[in-house]
Design an enzyme around this catalytic site. Structure first.
Site, mmCIF file in Angstrom:
data_model
loop_
_atom_site.group_PDB
_atom_site.id
_atom_site.type_symbol
_atom_site.label_atom_id
_atom_site.label_comp_id
_atom_site.label_asym_id
_atom_site.label_seq_id
_atom_site.Cartn_x
_atom_site.Cartn_y
_atom_site.Cartn_z
ATOM 1 N N LYS A 155 0.849 -1.203 0.000
ATOM 2 C CA LYS A 155 0.000 0.000 0.000
ATOM 3 C C LYS A 155 0.880 1.246 0.000
ATOM 4 C CE LYS A 155 -3.943 1.893 2.645
ATOM 5 N NZ LYS A 155 -4.813 1.693 3.807
ATOM 6 N N SER A 163 -9.769 1.782 2.972
ATOM 7 C CA SER A 163 -8.906 2.527 2.094
ATOM 8 C C SER A 163 -7.880 1.677 1.346
ATOM 9 C CB SER A 163 -8.162 3.591 2.899
ATOM 10 O OG SER A 163 -7.329 2.993 3.874
ATOM 11 N N SER A 174 -9.800 -0.613 7.279
ATOM 12 C CA SER A 174 -9.296 -0.476 5.912
ATOM 13 C C SER A 174 -8.603 -1.688 5.321
ATOM 14 C CB SER A 174 -8.367 0.723 5.812
ATOM 15 O OG SER A 174 -9.133 1.878 5.666
HETATM 16 N N1 GLN Z 1 -12.979 4.005 6.477
HETATM 17 C C1 GLN Z 1 -12.390 4.435 7.710
HETATM 18 C C2 GLN Z 1 -12.020 5.893 7.610
HETATM 19 O O1 GLN Z 1 -12.300 6.460 6.622
HETATM 20 C C3 GLN Z 1 -11.223 3.578 8.064
HETATM 21 C C4 GLN Z 1 -9.990 3.952 7.377
HETATM 22 C C5 GLN Z 1 -8.822 3.090 7.725
HETATM 23 O O2 GLN Z 1 -8.959 2.060 8.377
HETATM 24 N N2 GLN Z 1 -7.657 3.559 7.320
HETATM 25 O O3 GLN Z 1 -11.472 6.457 8.493
#
Ligand code: GLN
Length: 478
Positions: free
Chosen positions: A76, A151, A175
């Site tokens: 990532k 994400s 995420s």
């Molecule tokens: N979707 C969540 C957010 O927008 C989690 C993001 C993540 O785990 N990096 O914060």
């Protein structure tokens, strides 16, 4: 022989029999990327020369003892790779090349893995669809009109589309697990501190964890074995190694005590997913597990608490992007104007929203009402989980309330987007390990996922339970 669709354990076998070479495996993955990624958009950068060079070097060494010998892996883009772009899919880090590798990257390389590229993500890992990337969208390999989740959407899509056997993601509120669920792959977030955060660009430091996205449960254990463990560069890492995480595999679930939510009706959950959950309970019982409905920590409280704490920490962590230390700097007459314009032009809308919300909840007049209150809720959720895990080995619940959604459908509605994290944030809040496994498909062909959580440091049990689900749903087809 097609090699890009092989799992890590299958590749290890092939290497053991000397029937394939790392460069052939890498080439096969690179071919899959060239064939598919124009459409899917999982990668921000592919490194064909680096990957092939390293594969050929490994061929000279032939040290097949190494746990990830010759395994191609995607990383990532918020995980630092020395002298290679690490942008967090943000304009503010466009062109940034870190002078060091994240600890996880060092460990992967020591284990013989081959980094093949960097994957797309929501900017600074803020989002649930990968649409917040400043560079490109990523499509769900199962249906190109749908989001891969986020994400870590690029990582999940790359694994689901057989472009790599494994990719690293990061999980602050879901995420890794949410995109794994939406793309039909396995996503594991370990106990907080299980994996070093050194070299992971910080979003919310008390919640962030790096973890593997793979196609099989065993592969997830193999990668976690390599990347976990104490790191002197990250004081929050857990001192003890978890031991070999593959030990629980094959043990079945006999006598395991599994808690399921007693009040599932409260949430708006996809009907097909509800059916799968019921069916799973019956099958696990047949396999000897002891399953009971239990009152879970309040998921609404958890998500509210998450969005206060995560944004508060993000607003502080992102203060460092000022146009001086890192890549992007806007033209300006004065230093004040330079800061303002750099941040104004460099960050996308969602990141700005988080910084504003985070700054607000930390401001003197609102600190007690929001930030302090969220910390109290956090303590409450931790103690509720402690109570559950004093009796049960695992908790089973959906990863996401339903399947993927159409690209563009939720992008203008942040609250709806935030709600796809309803079942995932509590594991980050409590710092406990959790994983998502593919549980089948909707009638329209979109993947659904089931989530397991375990008590603090109990990854082995988590993987043990997950392997049984893998057998039940029969998704481990290599
Ligand atoms: N979707 C969540 C957010 O927008 C989690 C993001 C993540 O785990 N990096 O914060």
């Amino acid at each position: 022989m097609e090699l890009n669709n092989k799992s890590i354990s299958e590749l290890k076998k092939l290497y053991g029999q000397n029937s394939v070479k790392p460069s052939e495996v890498v080439q096969s993955c690179l071919d899959a990327i060239s064939n598919k990624d124009n459409e899917i958009g999982a990668f921000l950068e592919v490194m064909p020369e680096d990957a092939l060079r390293r594969a050929r070097e490994l061929e000279k060494e032939s040290s097949e003892e190494r746990a990830l010998f010759g395994i191609p892996i995607a990383v990532k883009d918020n995980i630092c790779t020395i002298d290679r772009h690490t942008t967090c899919a943000s304009k503010i880090l466009k062109g940034y090349k870190p002078p060091y590798n994240a600890t996880v990257v060092e460990r992967l390389l020591d284990a013989g893995a081959i980094i093949i590229g960097k994957t797309n993500m929501d900017e600074f890992a803020m989002g649930s669809s990968t649409e917040n990337s400043a560079y490109q969208i990523t499509r769900n390999p199962w249906n190109m009109e749908f989001a891969p989740g986020g994400s870590s959407g690029g990582s999940a899509a790359a694994v689901a589309a057989y472009m790599v056997p494994v990719a690293l993601g990061s999980d602050t509120g879901g995420s890794i697990r949410q995109p794994a669920s939406l793309c039909g792959v396995v996503g594991l977030k370990g106990t907080y501190g299980r994996v070093s955060r050194y070299g992971l660009v910080a979003f919310a430091s008390s919640l962030d964890q790096i973890g593997p996205i793979t196609r099989t449960v065993e592969d997830s254990a193999i990668v976690m074995n390599v990347i976990s463990g104490r790191d002197t560069f990250d004081a929050t890492t857990i001192p003890d190694k978890p031991g070999d995480l593959t030990v629980g595999l094959g043990r079945g679930v006999e006598r395991l005590k599994i808690a399921v939510p007693g009040d599932l009706e409260r949430w708006d959950i996809d009907e097909e997913l509800k059916g799968i959950l019921k069916d799973t309970v019956a099958k696990l019982k047949e396999a000897g597990a002891n399953i009971e409905p239990v009152k879970f920590p309040d998921m609404e409280a958890s998500i509210a608490c998450y969005y206060v704490i995560a944004n508060a920490e993000a607003s502080s962590n992102l203060a460092r992007y000022d146009g001086v230390k890192y890549a992007f700097r806007a033209e300006a007459e004065s230093i004040g104007e330079m800061y303002e314009r750099t941040r104004g032009e460099g960050f996308g809308d969602e990141v700005k929203r988080r910084i504003l919300l985070g700054t607000y909840v930390l401001s003197a007049g609102y600190y007690d009402a929001y930030y302090n209150k969220a910390q109290q809720v956090r303590a409450m959720i931790c103690s509720e989980f402690e109570t559950i895990f004093s009796t049960y080995d695992l908790v089973m619940l959906p990863t996401v309330p339903g399947p993927s959604f159409r690209l563009g459908e939720r992008i203008d509605n942040p609250i709806e987007m935030y709600l796809s994290d309803i079942f995932t944030t509590s594991a980050n809040i409590a710092g406990i390990p959790a994983l998502s496994v593919p549980a089948g498909f909707t009638r329209k062909g979109l993947p659904l996922g089931i989530q397991l959580m375990a008590g603090y440091t109990q990854e082995a049990k988590l993987l043990q339970g997950a392997e049984m689900l893998e057998k039940i749903y029969n998704f481990n087809k290599g």
